[in-house]
Design an enzyme around this catalytic site. Structure first.
Site, mmCIF file in Angstrom:
data_model
loop_
_atom_site.group_PDB
_atom_site.id
_atom_site.type_symbol
_atom_site.label_atom_id
_atom_site.label_comp_id
_atom_site.label_asym_id
_atom_site.label_seq_id
_atom_site.Cartn_x
_atom_site.Cartn_y
_atom_site.Cartn_z
ATOM 1 N N SER A 208 32.198 -24.934 16.847
ATOM 2 C CA SER A 208 32.590 -23.624 17.452
ATOM 3 C C SER A 208 33.208 -22.468 16.473
ATOM 4 C CB SER A 208 33.549 -23.681 18.731
ATOM 5 O OG SER A 208 33.432 -22.838 19.764
ATOM 6 N N ASP B 97 25.855 -17.696 5.471
ATOM 7 C CA ASP B 97 24.929 -16.671 5.727
ATOM 8 C C ASP B 97 24.936 -15.245 4.691
ATOM 9 O OD1 ASP B 97 23.379 -18.553 7.434
ATOM 10 O OD2 ASP B 97 23.962 -17.105 9.191
ATOM 11 N N LYS C 193 28.379 -26.829 17.868
ATOM 12 C CA LYS C 193 28.754 -26.249 19.132
ATOM 13 C C LYS C 193 28.694 -24.767 19.057
ATOM 14 C CE LYS C 193 32.211 -25.477 22.766
ATOM 15 N NZ LYS C 193 32.247 -24.154 22.739
#
Length: 576
Positions: A289, A300, A314
């Site tokens: 999460s 990224d 998640k």
């Protein structure tokens, strides 16, 4: 004019199916709610026994939410404290983990530093007997925990039995707002600053910021943020932590759901703390999460390397809706999408439900098709995929027999090191959960007023011999996988008629696999000593001591330092 009319008619015809579909859905909802309500009323009036309304309705609600995903949960008024604890890390109580022994008594398992339990002098191993004169005998850990918690400022008297003492002790304790630190340990590993972050609770971003500043002031040349076994928490805290290392006005994560209110982009609001210091994020299969948002967004944006094993996956967003009578419904309302555009969610619960329905109806499991992972790209063009959590840039292979079985044990310590330790032997799992380890630790603590610093602390041969003897005296038993497998094979051989011909071989193998605690303890002495050290260190240095000890021989950290100390390798991984 005719064209305009045709366009209006076409638009109306296009819109009508959607309206009809919504109308049909609304009718289906109303019909089924009416059926549910009527069934309960009929049962309540005519069923042979009286119904416990709370229990019956709760079972229906739980069955409904279980059809969705594990994160959609109903919290009635009496459980709202649990929800508050999950989101804020705060509760009114004494600040201690409790545990049930094999004899069903409840003991203090781990007090938090600077909290009421530790301040009044409660120790690991103390058996909880009474609260304000009312016996706790026969109660579960949750029932005892409920009685220990309460409004901050309220006072009670706790009676305990300390091991190896005849008389009971009484402690007058005043409950406080308990707020566990999200960072149990921060320090140095060589020139690298290390921060262990165990949860994303209210204010944890400020704690991380303070830790980073402190480490840099002391000369940290690079940073390691450990998110292993961190199951997540508050999204805004995750965004603020990423903001420490990336520019202002950078989109970190977007939420997208069915309702317009679920669609939102979270961007960084502050000037960064450091855009250049080499940064590594440690992850594992229990990183989930909000932790995955931090690791994934920094990956990224090519701002940090990710090291360890693949994460949990998640990518579902939960929000709470207030319910009548002071309850709350925590439900999944959207999915997370990080800067590259990928979603980190691994399990498709809707597809799982379809497969389960097919299996129920046909008895056959649907064939698994090879899924083609969609490729996304980081800021500098590196390829990443979605649907599998966060894949590390540097993947570390651990020497383990089963990387999943013992996660619940490791979660309690937040330690990848202890997780890998647990997968070496069934013996270690049973030892960790057995009272003998706690009893030995209690005896050690009562005979040693101080111990060396964590970096210098070791379990001696004499310590090990004492523990080994205590274990043998306690008639310690554990299930061995080889023994179970042999028993199963023997049953199969008897059933198929092969046993008589192979009886001698079976008897010989049984002798070789006979229970031999001495042999097993000698074989696993090094790993058992690590468990013993953790049991001792938590009594003197609390959670911080356990983490500091665990990272001494951490495979993930060794791999991380190998990259952080090699500038060209670090840049190569990030595509710089």
């Amino acid at each position: 004019m005719m064209k305009k009319k045709l366009l209006i008619v076409f638009a109306a015809l296009t819109f009508m199916p959607a309206v009809w579909a919504q109308t049909e859905h609304n009718f289906t909802v109303a019909k089924n709610l009416d059926i549910f309500n009527t069934i309960f009323r009929q049962l309540d009036m005519f069923y042979v026994d009286s119904l416990e309304a709370d229990k019956i309705i709760r079972a229906g609600i739980d069955a409904m939410t279980e059809e969705l995903d594990p994160y959609t949960v109903y919290y009635p008024e009496e459980d709202m404290g649990e929800l508050k604890m999950m989101t804020t890390g705060k509760y009114g109580g004494i600040g201690s983990i409790i545990r049930m022994r094999k004899d069903s008594t409840i003991i203090v398992h781990e007090p938090y530093p600077d909290m009421p339990a530790a301040e009044v002098g409660l120790q690991v191993g103390d058996v909880l007997l009474k609260i304000d004169g009312k016996s706790l005998k026969g109660m579960s850990t949750s029932e005892v925990s409920e009685r220990l918690r309460g409004e901050p400022g309220t006072t009670f008297v706790l009676q305990v039995q300390r091991p190896n003492e005849k008389k009971t002790r009484e402690f007058k304790i005043t409950r406080r707002n308990i707020k566990k630190s999200a960072i149990p340990y921060t320090g140095f590993i060589g020139d690298a600053g290390y921060i262990s972050l165990t949860e994303f609770t209210e204010g944890c971003a400020k704690e991380v910021r303070k830790a980073v500043i402190n480490l840099k002031e002391k000369g940290a040349k690079c940073l390691i943020l450990d998110l292993r076994s961190n199951g997540g928490g508050l999204l805004n805290e995750a965004v603020d932590i990423v903001n420490l290392f990336v520019p202002k006005n950078q989109t970190i994560v977007e939420t997208r759901g069915k309702h317009i209110a679920a669609k939102y982009a979270y961007t960084t609001n502050n000037e960064p703390l450091d855009l250049d210091i080499p940064l590594a994020i440690l992850v594992d299969a229990n990183t989930a999460s909000a932790s995955e948002i931090v690791a994934g967004s920094l990956q990224d944006l090519d701002r940090a390397i990710v090291v360890g094993t693949g994460t949990f996956g998640k990518g579902l967003v939960q929000s709470s809706r207030e319910l009548p009578y002071n309850g709350s419904l925590k439900m999944t309302t959207a999915k997370y999408y990080i800067p590259s555009g990928r979603c980190i969610q691994k399990i498709d619960y809707k597809q799982l439900r379809k497969e389960a329905e097919i299996y129920r109806n046909t008895g056959k499991r649907p064939e698994k098709k090879d899924s083609v992972k969609t490729i996304f790209h980081t800021a500098d063009g590196r390829e990443v995929t979605e649907g599998n959590g966060i894949k590390p840039d540097v993947e570390v292979k651990h020497d383990s027999l089963s990387p999943v079985v013992y996660y619940p044990i490791a979660i309690s310590t937040g330690s990848e090191y202890l997780r890998s330790l647990m997968t070496h032997s069934n013996l270690l799992v049973y030892l960790y959960n057995d009272d003998a380890l706690i009893d030995w630790g209690t005896k050690y603590f009562q005979h040693h007023s101080t111990i060396p610093a964590v970096k210098d602390f070791t379990i001696t041969d004499a310590d090990y011999a004492e523990f080994k003897q205590m274990l043998k005296d306690s008639d310690f038993k554990y299930d061995r996988a080889s023994e179970k497998r042999l028993a199963d094979l023997k049953k199969t051989a008897i059933f198929e008629g092969y046993y008589d011909d192979a009886k001698e071989e079976f008897d010989a193998l049984e002798k070789k696999l006979a229970h031999n605690l001495d042999r097993e303890m000698d074989r696993h002495q090094s790993d058992i000593c690590k468990l013993m050290a953790q049991e001792i260190l938590k009594r003197y240095y609390y959670q911080a001591g356990k983490v500091e000890d665990a990272i001494k021989e951490d495979e993930d950290i060794k791999a991380t330092l190998g990259v952080l100390y090699n500038e060209s390798e670090y840049k190569k991984i990030l595509g710089k």
